[in-house]
Motif scaffolding. Sequence first.
Motif, PDB file in Angstrom:
ATOM      1  N   ALA A 158     -25.015 108.514 -33.766  1.00 24.61           N
ATOM      2  CA  ALA A 158     -23.795 108.599 -34.709  1.00 24.61           C
ATOM      3  C   ALA A 158     -22.837 108.556 -33.759  1.00 24.61           C
ATOM      4  CB  ALA A 158     -24.099 108.168 -35.929  1.00 24.61           C
ATOM      5  N   GLN A 159     -22.260 107.594 -34.337  1.00 17.90           N
ATOM      6  CA  GLN A 159     -20.996 107.541 -34.433  1.00 17.90           C
ATOM      7  C   GLN A 159     -19.424 107.267 -35.231  1.00 17.90           C
ATOM      8  OE1 GLN A 159     -20.437 104.908 -30.986  1.00 17.90           O
ATOM      9  NE2 GLN A 159     -19.605 102.995 -32.525  1.00 17.90           N
ATOM     10  N   SER A 160     -18.860 108.373 -35.056  1.00 19.01           N
ATOM     11  CA  SER A 160     -17.720 108.534 -35.902  1.00 19.01           C
ATOM     12  C   SER A 160     -15.840 108.707 -35.919  1.00 19.01           C
ATOM     13  CB  SER A 160     -17.795 109.349 -37.427  1.00 19.01           C
ATOM     14  OG  SER A 160     -17.668 110.825 -36.962  1.00 19.01           O
ATOM     15  N   VAL A 161     -15.534 108.860 -37.143  1.00 18.41           N
ATOM     16  CA  VAL A 161     -13.508 108.702 -36.455  1.00 18.41           C
ATOM     17  C   VAL A 161     -13.560 108.321 -37.554  1.00 18.41           C
ATOM     18  CG1 VAL A 161     -11.621 107.979 -36.084  1.00 18.41           C
ATOM     19  CG2 VAL A 161     -13.357 107.590 -34.405  1.00 18.41           C
ATOM     20  N   ALA A 162     -12.029 110.484 -37.233  1.00 21.95           N
ATOM     21  CA  ALA A 162     -11.623 110.972 -38.515  1.00 21.95           C
ATOM     22  C   ALA A 162     -10.285 111.208 -38.399  1.00 21.95           C
ATOM     23  CB  ALA A 162     -11.780 112.196 -39.076  1.00 21.95           C
ATOM     24  N   GLN A 163      -8.877 110.070 -39.152  1.00 18.31           N
ATOM     25  CA  GLN A 163      -7.786 109.908 -39.557  1.00 18.31           C
ATOM     26  C   GLN A 163      -7.607 110.699 -39.957  1.00 18.31           C
ATOM     27  OE1 GLN A 163      -7.745 105.526 -37.775  1.00 18.31           O
ATOM     28  NE2 GLN A 163      -5.981 106.594 -38.070  1.00 18.31           N
ATOM     29  N   PRO A 164      -6.965 111.829 -40.310  1.00 19.72           N
ATOM     30  CA  PRO A 164      -6.345 113.283 -41.204  1.00 19.72           C
ATOM     31  C   PRO A 164      -5.148 112.676 -42.416  1.00 19.72           C
ATOM     32  CG  PRO A 164      -6.272 114.107 -39.166  1.00 19.72           C
ATOM     33  CD  PRO A 164      -6.836 112.895 -38.689  1.00 19.72           C
ATOM     34  N   GLU A 165      -4.820 112.247 -41.313  1.00 20.53           N
ATOM     35  CA  GLU A 165      -3.372 111.590 -42.128  1.00 20.53           C
ATOM     36  C   GLU A 165      -3.342 109.976 -42.626  1.00 20.53           C
ATOM     37  OE1 GLU A 165      -0.336 113.912 -39.672  1.00 20.53           O
ATOM     38  OE2 GLU A 165      -1.042 112.285 -38.807  1.00 20.53           O
ATOM     39  N   ASP A 166      -3.282 110.653 -43.627  1.00 20.97           N
ATOM     40  CA  ASP A 166      -3.090 108.815 -44.563  1.00 20.97           C
ATOM     41  C   ASP A 166      -2.141 108.068 -44.618  1.00 20.97           C
ATOM     42  OD1 ASP A 166      -4.959 109.704 -47.961  1.00 20.97           O
ATOM     43  OD2 ASP A 166      -5.783 109.093 -46.349  1.00 20.97           O
ATOM     44  N   GLN A 167      -1.060 109.175 -44.317  1.00 26.75           N
ATOM     45  CA  GLN A 167       0.156 108.625 -43.905  1.00 26.75           C
ATOM     46  C   GLN A 167       1.464 109.554 -43.296  1.00 26.75           C
ATOM     47  OE1 GLN A 167       2.920 105.999 -46.792  1.00 26.75           O
ATOM     48  NE2 GLN A 167       4.245 106.797 -46.702  1.00 26.75           N
ATOM     49  N   SER A 206     -16.546 111.183 -32.520  1.00 25.53           N
ATOM     50  CA  SER A 206     -17.757 112.050 -33.096  1.00 25.53           C
ATOM     51  C   SER A 206     -18.584 110.869 -32.327  1.00 25.53           C
ATOM     52  CB  SER A 206     -18.557 112.706 -34.128  1.00 25.53           C
ATOM     53  OG  SER A 206     -19.742 113.234 -33.894  1.00 25.53           O
ATOM     54  N   VAL A 207     -19.376 111.056 -30.878  1.00 26.98           N
ATOM     55  CA  VAL A 207     -19.885 109.882 -30.105  1.00 26.98           C
ATOM     56  C   VAL A 207     -20.787 110.322 -29.303  1.00 26.98           C
ATOM     57  CG1 VAL A 207     -18.255 109.099 -28.583  1.00 26.98           C
ATOM     58  CG2 VAL A 207     -19.698 107.421 -29.685  1.00 26.98           C
ATOM     59  N   THR A 220     -11.612 117.434 -28.900  1.00 27.56           N
ATOM     60  CA  THR A 220     -12.373 115.105 -29.194  1.00 27.56           C
ATOM     61  C   THR A 220     -11.417 114.475 -29.847  1.00 27.56           C
ATOM     62  OG1 THR A 220     -13.397 116.051 -31.549  1.00 27.56           O
ATOM     63  CG2 THR A 220     -14.744 116.549 -29.394  1.00 27.56           C
ATOM     64  N   SER A 221     -10.194 115.132 -29.351  1.00 24.72           N
ATOM     65  CA  SER A 221      -9.048 114.049 -30.022  1.00 24.72           C
ATOM     66  C   SER A 221      -8.856 112.979 -28.868  1.00 24.72           C
ATOM     67  CB  SER A 221      -8.716 115.210 -30.114  1.00 24.72           C
ATOM     68  OG  SER A 221      -7.886 115.662 -29.225  1.00 24.72           O
ATOM     69  N   PHE A 222      -8.040 111.971 -29.485  1.00 24.09           N
ATOM     70  CA  PHE A 222      -6.987 111.095 -29.090  1.00 24.09           C
ATOM     71  C   PHE A 222      -6.205 110.492 -29.935  1.00 24.09           C
ATOM     72  CE2 PHE A 222      -7.345 107.970 -26.415  1.00 24.09           C
ATOM     73  CZ  PHE A 222      -6.718 106.309 -26.466  1.00 24.09           C
ATOM     74  N   LEU A 272     -17.591  98.479 -32.823  1.00 29.89           N
ATOM     75  CA  LEU A 272     -16.138  99.419 -33.193  1.00 29.89           C
ATOM     76  C   LEU A 272     -16.744 100.456 -34.137  1.00 29.89           C
ATOM     77  CD1 LEU A 272     -13.060  97.257 -31.597  1.00 29.89           C
ATOM     78  CD2 LEU A 272     -13.905  99.276 -30.614  1.00 29.89           C
ATOM     79  N   THR A 273     -16.323 101.866 -33.982  1.00 26.10           N
ATOM     80  CA  THR A 273     -16.595 102.342 -35.796  1.00 26.10           C
ATOM     81  C   THR A 273     -14.857 102.504 -35.623  1.00 26.10           C
ATOM     82  OG1 THR A 273     -18.597 103.060 -35.296  1.00 26.10           O
ATOM     83  CG2 THR A 273     -17.089 104.287 -37.002  1.00 26.10           C
ATOM     84  N   PHE A 274     -14.369 102.024 -36.889  1.00 20.62           N
ATOM     85  CA  PHE A 274     -12.642 102.735 -37.370  1.00 20.62           C
ATOM     86  C   PHE A 274     -12.650 103.579 -38.166  1.00 20.62           C
ATOM     87  CE2 PHE A 274     -10.608  98.919 -35.482  1.00 20.62           C
ATOM     88  CZ  PHE A 274     -11.517  97.947 -35.189  1.00 20.62           C
TER      89      PHE A 274
END
Lengths: 115, 113
Positions: free
Chosen positions: A1-10, A26-27, A72-74, A103-105
């Motif tokens: 499974a692939q996943s993306v985390a964006q830790p900051e809402d704003q 993660s992929v 594992t960052s971009f 695409l996984t967002f």
Amino acid sequence: AQSVAQPEDQVNVAEGNPLTVKCTYSVSGNPYLFWYVQYPNRGLQFLLKYITGDNLVKGSYGFEAEFNKSQTSFHLKKPSALVSDSALYFCAVSGLTGGGNKLTFGTGTQLKVEL
Amino acid sequence: DAGVTQSPTHLIKTRGQQVTLRCSPKSGHDTVSWYQQALGQGPQFIFQYYEEEERQRGNFPDRFSGHQFPNYSSELNVNALLLGDSALYLCASSLGWTSYEQYFGPGTRLTVT
């Protein structure tokens, strides 16, 4: 499974200052990474992608992103923010799982640039 | 060069009804993907069509179905609408179903009451 985390809402930044919007992924296998921007009541606009090659990717409107395999960052960056950069930013990953380019967002980060 | 177009722009439906959304891909593109973006969330992949066949599907119930026509345009159908189906539905097109370049349309805003 692939996943993306964006830790900051704003993220808030003053105009003219550098900005960073964070993304981790993660992929399985090689990651194909993307940044999109969304303005209110609009679809997604492509900013940049990392497929292979240089870890620093340059994209539209002065944005760039740094691929870091070990972390594992971009993360998305811009040296000098503009008020017009205020929008919702999405990081996405595609591992070409199952042969397609699904695409996984992430959940998105609202960027606010103030005068 | 026409980009991805979607119709209608906005739509209001009642629970239990059925809805059809339409997408025309960017000129020269042959693959269409559909995404659902709920309020405050990132887009979620619904399915992808290439050569008039569903090639990939996300975690969505069978109430969500689609079709691709010989001219590469596509429809998304949702049956037995639920309040939770209220969202922005985005269409993306690409040249080939493994292409890294996907272009998104402006979306259709569906409200279920």
